[in-house]
Design a protein around this motif. Structure first.
Motif, PDB file in Angstrom:
ATOM      1  N   PHE A  38       0.816  -1.210   0.000  1.00 40.31           N
ATOM      2  CA  PHE A  38       0.000   0.000   0.000  1.00 40.31           C
ATOM      3  C   PHE A  38       0.857   1.270   0.000  1.00 40.31           C
ATOM      4  CE2 PHE A  38      -3.382  -2.590   2.408  1.00 40.31           C
ATOM      5  CZ  PHE A  38      -4.024  -2.922   1.223  1.00 40.31           C
ATOM      6  N   MET A  39       2.123   1.138   0.369  1.00 45.43           N
ATOM      7  CA  MET A  39       2.956   2.320   0.581  1.00 45.43           C
ATOM      8  C   MET A  39       3.715   2.741  -0.685  1.00 45.43           C
ATOM      9  SD  MET A  39       4.549   1.587   4.367  1.00 45.43           S
ATOM     10  CE  MET A  39       5.499   3.126   4.266  1.00 45.43           C
ATOM     11  N   LYS A  40       3.881   4.036  -0.830  1.00 44.63           N
ATOM     12  CA  LYS A  40       4.708   4.575  -1.910  1.00 44.63           C
ATOM     13  C   LYS A  40       6.133   4.063  -1.773  1.00 44.63           C
ATOM     14  CE  LYS A  40       6.186   8.952  -4.007  1.00 44.63           C
ATOM     15  NZ  LYS A  40       6.115  10.434  -3.912  1.00 44.63           N
ATOM     16  N   GLU A  41       6.557   3.850  -0.545  1.00 43.13           N
ATOM     17  CA  GLU A  41       7.896   3.340  -0.253  1.00 43.13           C
ATOM     18  C   GLU A  41       8.169   2.043  -1.013  1.00 43.13           C
ATOM     19  OE1 GLU A  41      11.620   3.578   1.828  1.00 43.13           O
ATOM     20  OE2 GLU A  41       9.975   5.016   1.655  1.00 43.13           O
ATOM     21  N   PHE A  42       7.113   1.288  -1.293  1.00 46.48           N
ATOM     22  CA  PHE A  42       7.267   0.004  -1.982  1.00 46.48           C
ATOM     23  C   PHE A  42       6.658   0.025  -3.382  1.00 46.48           C
ATOM     24  CE2 PHE A  42       7.255  -0.925   2.600  1.00 46.48           C
ATOM     25  CZ  PHE A  42       8.514  -1.492   2.704  1.00 46.48           C
ATOM     26  N   GLY A  43       6.499   1.222  -3.939  1.00 46.41           N
ATOM     27  CA  GLY A  43       6.108   1.325  -5.337  1.00 46.41           C
ATOM     28  C   GLY A  43       4.663   1.642  -5.614  1.00 46.41           C
ATOM     29  N   ASN A  44       3.853   1.856  -4.579  1.00 45.10           N
ATOM     30  CA  ASN A  44       2.445   2.185  -4.807  1.00 45.10           C
ATOM     31  C   ASN A  44       2.310   3.665  -5.175  1.00 45.10           C
ATOM     32  OD1 ASN A  44      -0.385   2.968  -4.233  1.00 45.10           O
ATOM     33  ND2 ASN A  44      -0.566   0.892  -3.466  1.00 45.10           N
ATOM     34  N   ASP A  45       1.607   3.968  -6.260  1.00 43.78           N
ATOM     35  CA  ASP A  45       1.470   5.345  -6.737  1.00 43.78           C
ATOM     36  C   ASP A  45       0.108   5.963  -6.431  1.00 43.78           C
ATOM     37  OD1 ASP A  45       4.051   5.379  -7.848  1.00 43.78           O
ATOM     38  OD2 ASP A  45       3.330   4.383  -9.678  1.00 43.78           O
ATOM     39  N   ASP A  46      -0.686   5.317  -5.568  1.00 42.82           N
ATOM     40  CA  ASP A  46      -2.040   5.802  -5.300  1.00 42.82           C
ATOM     41  C   ASP A  46      -2.113   6.857  -4.197  1.00 42.82           C
ATOM     42  OD1 ASP A  46      -3.119   4.121  -7.244  1.00 42.82           O
ATOM     43  OD2 ASP A  46      -3.292   2.452  -5.837  1.00 42.82           O
ATOM     44  N   ALA A  47      -0.993   7.153  -3.566  1.00 44.09           N
ATOM     45  CA  ALA A  47      -0.922   8.198  -2.529  1.00 44.09           C
ATOM     46  C   ALA A  47      -1.946   7.968  -1.411  1.00 44.09           C
ATOM     47  CB  ALA A  47      -1.128   9.583  -3.162  1.00 44.09           C
ATOM     48  N   ILE A  48      -2.016   6.726  -0.916  1.00 37.91           N
ATOM     49  CA  ILE A  48      -2.980   6.420   0.148  1.00 37.91           C
ATOM     50  C   ILE A  48      -2.315   6.299   1.520  1.00 37.91           C
ATOM     51  CG2 ILE A  48      -4.730   5.366  -1.322  1.00 37.91           C
ATOM     52  CD1 ILE A  48      -3.562   2.640  -0.691  1.00 37.91           C
ATOM     53  N   THR A  49      -0.979   6.403   1.588  1.00 38.51           N
ATOM     54  CA  THR A  49      -0.285   6.346   2.881  1.00 38.51           C
ATOM     55  C   THR A  49       0.728   7.486   3.017  1.00 38.51           C
ATOM     56  OG1 THR A  49       1.376   4.815   1.985  1.00 38.51           O
ATOM     57  CG2 THR A  49      -0.549   3.838   3.098  1.00 38.51           C
ATOM     58  N   PRO A  50       0.334   8.748   2.797  1.00 40.51           N
ATOM     59  CA  PRO A  50       1.319   9.837   2.843  1.00 40.51           C
ATOM     60  C   PRO A  50       1.990   9.969   4.208  1.00 40.51           C
ATOM     61  CG  PRO A  50      -0.936  10.687   2.792  1.00 40.51           C
ATOM     62  CD  PRO A  50      -1.018   9.231   2.474  1.00 40.51           C
ATOM     63  N   PHE A  51       1.241   9.779   5.282  1.00 40.25           N
ATOM     64  CA  PHE A  51       1.842   9.931   6.608  1.00 40.25           C
ATOM     65  C   PHE A  51       2.821   8.800   6.901  1.00 40.25           C
ATOM     66  CE2 PHE A  51       1.806   9.157  11.240  1.00 40.25           C
ATOM     67  CZ  PHE A  51       2.401  10.343  11.643  1.00 40.25           C
ATOM     68  N   LEU A  52       2.430   7.570   6.617  1.00 41.92           N
ATOM     69  CA  LEU A  52       3.332   6.444   6.864  1.00 41.92           C
ATOM     70  C   LEU A  52       4.579   6.539   5.990  1.00 41.92           C
ATOM     71  CD1 LEU A  52       0.798   3.491   7.240  1.00 41.92           C
ATOM     72  CD2 LEU A  52       2.173   4.542   9.039  1.00 41.92           C
ATOM     73  N   ASP A  53       4.411   7.012   4.759  1.00 39.27           N
ATOM     74  CA  ASP A  53       5.590   7.191   3.901  1.00 39.27           C
ATOM     75  C   ASP A  53       6.535   8.234   4.480  1.00 39.27           C
ATOM     76  OD1 ASP A  53       5.269   5.338   1.701  1.00 39.27           O
ATOM     77  OD2 ASP A  53       3.536   6.508   1.097  1.00 39.27           O
ATOM     78  N   SER A  54       5.965   9.251   5.109  1.00 36.83           N
ATOM     79  CA  SER A  54       6.831  10.258   5.749  1.00 36.83           C
ATOM     80  C   SER A  54       7.517   9.674   6.982  1.00 36.83           C
ATOM     81  CB  SER A  54       6.009  11.496   6.131  1.00 36.83           C
ATOM     82  OG  SER A  54       5.120  11.219   7.205  1.00 36.83           O
ATOM     83  N   LEU A  55       6.804   8.824   7.732  1.00 35.83           N
ATOM     84  CA  LEU A  55       7.420   8.190   8.906  1.00 35.83           C
ATOM     85  C   LEU A  55       8.597   7.299   8.512  1.00 35.83           C
ATOM     86  CD1 LEU A  55       4.641   6.987  11.394  1.00 35.83           C
ATOM     87  CD2 LEU A  55       6.148   8.974  11.575  1.00 35.83           C
ATOM     88  N   ALA A  56       8.496   6.677   7.352  1.00 31.33           N
ATOM     89  CA  ALA A  56       9.564   5.781   6.914  1.00 31.33           C
ATOM     90  C   ALA A  56      10.892   6.510   6.771  1.00 31.33           C
ATOM     91  CB  ALA A  56       9.182   5.129   5.590  1.00 31.33           C
ATOM     92  N   GLN A  57      10.835   7.822   6.598  1.00 31.50           N
ATOM     93  CA  GLN A  57      12.058   8.607   6.411  1.00 31.50           C
ATOM     94  C   GLN A  57      12.629   9.123   7.730  1.00 31.50           C
ATOM     95  OE1 GLN A  57      12.620   8.094   3.272  1.00 31.50           O
ATOM     96  NE2 GLN A  57      10.470   7.475   3.020  1.00 31.50           N
ATOM     97  N   LYS A  58      11.872   9.012   8.824  1.00 32.65           N
ATOM     98  CA  LYS A  58      12.337   9.581  10.095  1.00 32.65           C
ATOM     99  C   LYS A  58      12.108   8.643  11.276  1.00 32.65           C
ATOM    100  CE  LYS A  58       8.075  12.345  10.067  1.00 32.65           C
ATOM    101  NZ  LYS A  58       7.517  13.719   9.964  1.00 32.65           N
ATOM    102  N   SER A  59      12.242   7.353  11.004  1.00 28.50           N
ATOM    103  CA  SER A  59      12.060   6.349  12.049  1.00 28.50           C
ATOM    104  C   SER A  59      13.062   5.229  11.836  1.00 28.50           C
ATOM    105  CB  SER A  59      10.636   5.784  11.986  1.00 28.50           C
ATOM    106  OG  SER A  59      10.439   5.085  10.764  1.00 28.50           O
TER     107      SER A  59
END
Length: 653
Positions: free
Chosen positions: A296-317
């Motif tokens: 579901f995450m952009k981090e893993f190639g999903n382009d639907d923009a349904i996890t913007p907050f979790l994708d941001s957390l992936a960069q600071k956790s």
């Protein structure tokens, strides 16, 4: 010239019923073939075998269903045949049986849509938890229309039977004694044959999981799961000696800071020591998110923009991006994170008897003086959650509807009241509401001066996919993408509110999925559908870090304890993935399949003492058979055999 063998007229309704059942079962099987046209094997031999195997199991299913009617037709004396009592009994029970089966056939399609499987042990669980299931069906489908349709089809079928004079022949046929006995004997012999010699796993003949599932009969599968809800590892799976199994696992759990304490070699009890102990005493908010697939995450190639907050957390956790769930159900995820144990065959330990007072992560937190709580937005009676968490030392906060805990469970249970709820569906209150409840409890815990460990299980990311209106740009009730985006929104709101709290600076948040949104694929274990994200957020002094090591859900708490520099006693199979000696691997299972993956090598154990070795291609998510090494097979066996041994010998207490 030999006479043609036929059933007496008294059994006419039963014969019509059997023929109808077999025809509808065949049509359902064809429908599943068309539904999964791009997944099934369409070779002539595979299609033929699927249909033939399916017919074989349909015959078994209809024999079981028909047995009560055959018994009634055989034992009712001829003077009562065609009487008012006879007509009432036959009409009522024929109508009821047909209605139930038509409804069941509809249910097979909804179950397949959710699980890509014929009825299994999940369906058995759903039969137990009727409130949630009926409410979920009502909120997901037009239930009045569905019931009306089932009633109409039932009436139509009964009218067809009537027009064909099946009822008339049933009420006028007065068979001789030997005819009765012979007719009944045929049904009984078929039932005895299937009971004594046929198991549902016999339908799993194909390497393509879809062909095997379509080969099954849903009703037969349901009762097979009902009868075999817990599997005995030593009887059904390939084993090695317990001494060898524990030697292998002890070697996998060794490390510079590990000291095994048990004199009994059939134990993994040890002490983890940290030179910086006692380490940080941060509050811990642990969030087990319903059905959060990594995909579901952009981090893993999903382009639907349904996890913007979790994708941001992936960069600071501390972000574990190569982590795999142990199973395909919530109770498996709970088992994995709280007990840090591989998935033993059959039901999750969360749902088994005698699962109280186990050595869970709660014991580690309690030993450090933490106040430990479990938050669930539905009724914690569902899936035995209250009994498990309450029996293992957690205070319960749930949306109970009157179910009570056993007197043997020494815990406190708190209800989430109506005035604390802004939105609720079949599975519970929305994620925002359960987060708000946790925040209010955390305020009280902070005021008391006790560090806290708060475990939250979310519910929103689940069919019927409903959530409060106006929160996101996807309308409620339209599908999975909306609930994923709403869950992401609710997590963002949680952090926004928590940052205003005096306890936030000293609180670490752990977010991980219980399992993926989908688990089905054409292979025995669909590897990609076990890939889940995990985040360790706001740990004081910890720089952002992306962990690429392949690891398991069972490793999340040992990794957290390592980052917090805790020394502690443990019976956990998981390890701190940041240790220099950590060996990359993941453990994944279904109800009956158990697997170990190292890199792209996968070993799968099955009941009937079978095993298979594969190479996983991550690009197309396929498993290609390959030769197995004895050491890899032994290690796979060791993980699961020792876990099963420790639980069944009450050594996790």
């Amino acid at each position: 010239m030999a006479q043609k063998v036929k059933f007496p007229a008294r059994f006419s309704i039963l014969i019509y019923f059997i023929v109808w059942f077999l025809i509808v079962s065949f049509l359902i099987r064809i429908s599943f073939f068309i539904w999964e046209y791009d997944q099934v094997s369409w070779s002539f031999t595979d299609v033929a075998r699927t249909l033939a195997t399916g017919l074989f199991f349909d015959v078994g299913a209809v024999a079981f269903v028909s047995l009560p009617a055959a018994l009634y037709y055989a034992i009712l004396p001829n003077p009562l045949v065609g009487s008012l009592l006879d007509k009432i009994v036959v009409w009522f029970f024929t109508s009821l049986t047909v209605f139930i089966l038509i409804f069941t056939f509809f249910a097979e399609f909804t179950f397949w849509d959710e699980f890509k499987s014929r009825f299994n042990f999940i369906a058995v669980d759903y039969l137990i938890y009727t409130y949630e299931v009926i409410a979920n069906i009502n909120q997901s489908y037009p239930l009045p229309l569905l019931i009306s349709g089932v009633l109409l089809l039932t009436a139509g079928l009964l009218f067809l039977f009537y027009k064909e004079k099946a009822f008339a022949r049933t009420f006028t046929g007065k068979p001789k004694f030997l005819e009765r006995i012979a007719s009944l004997a045929v049904v009984i012999l078929v039932v005895l044959f299937y009971t004594g010699f046929i198991t549902n796993s016999s339908a799993e003949w194909s390497a393509n999981r879809y062909n095997s599932e379509i080969s099954k009969d849903g009703i037969y599968s349901f009762f097979a799961a009902f009868r075999n809800n817990q599997l005995q590892y030593e009887r059904l799976y390939t084993t090695i000696s317990n001494d060898k199994a524990f030697d292998i696992i002890d070697a996998r759990l060794e490390g510079e800071n590990v000291h095994f304490t048990a004199k009994d070699t059939h134990s993994i009890h040890r002490v983890i020591s940290d030179s910086l102990s006692p380490g940080k005493k941060s509050n811990v908010v642990f969030i087990l998110v319903e059905s959060l697939s990594a995909s579901f995450m952009k981090e893993f190639g999903n382009d639907d923009a349904i996890t913007p907050f979790l994708d941001s957390l992936a960069q600071k956790s501390v972000f574990l991006d190569n982590l795999y769930a142990t199973g395909t159900r919530t109770v498996r995820g709970m088992e994995a994170v709280t007990l840090s144990i591989p998935p033993t065959p059959g039901q999750s330990i969360v749902k088994r008897p005698d699962n109280a007072n186990l050595y869970t992560v709660n014991n580690v937190f309690k030993s450090k003086g933490y106040d430990c709580n479990f938050f669930y937005g539905g009724d914690g009676y569902f899936d035995n959650m209250n009994a498990y968490f309450g029996g293992n030392g957690f205070t319960i906060y749930d949306r109970g509807r009157g179910s009570i805990l056993s007197d043997k469970i020494k815990t406190t249970r708190n209800n989430i009241e109506d005035d604390e709820v802004t939105f609720e569906n079949a599975w519970g209150i929305c994620d925002e509401d359960i987060f708000n409840k946790m925040l209010s409890v955390a305020d009280k815990q902070y005021a008391s001066g006790m560090p806290f460990f708060n475990f939250i299980m979310t519910t929103s990311n689940h069919r019927p996919y409903t959530y409060p209106d106006g929160k996101i740009d996807i309308p409620s009730g339209t599908g999975r993408q909306g609930t994923v985006k709403y869950t992401d929104f609710a997590l963002r709101e949680l952090f926004a509110k928590a940052k205003a709290k005096p306890w936030y600076k000293n609180t670490v948040f752990v977010i991980i999925a219980d399992h993926c949104a989908s688990s089905a694929g054409k292979d025995e274990i669909d590897i990609a559908n076990y890939h889940i994200p995990a985040f360790i957020v706001n740990l004081e002094g910890q720089e952002p870090l992306k962990i690429k090591k392949q690891c398991s859900q069972i490793d999340i708490f040992p990794t957290l304890f390592g980052l917090m520099h805790w020394s502690y006693d443990t019976d956990f199979f998981g390890r701190n993935v940041l240790e220099p000696g950590f060996e990359e691997r993941s453990l994944m299972g279904t109800y009956r399949k158990l697997s170990l993956m190292r890199g792209n090598k996968v070993m799968i154990l099955s009941d009937q003492q079978k095993q298979a070795s594969y190479l996983w291609n991550a690009n197309d998510n396929s498993l290609k058979p390959c030769p197995a090494t004895r050491s890899f097979l032994d290690e796979t066996i060791a993980w699961y055999q020792t876990a099963d041994y420790l639980f069944n010998h009450k050594m996790l207490k």
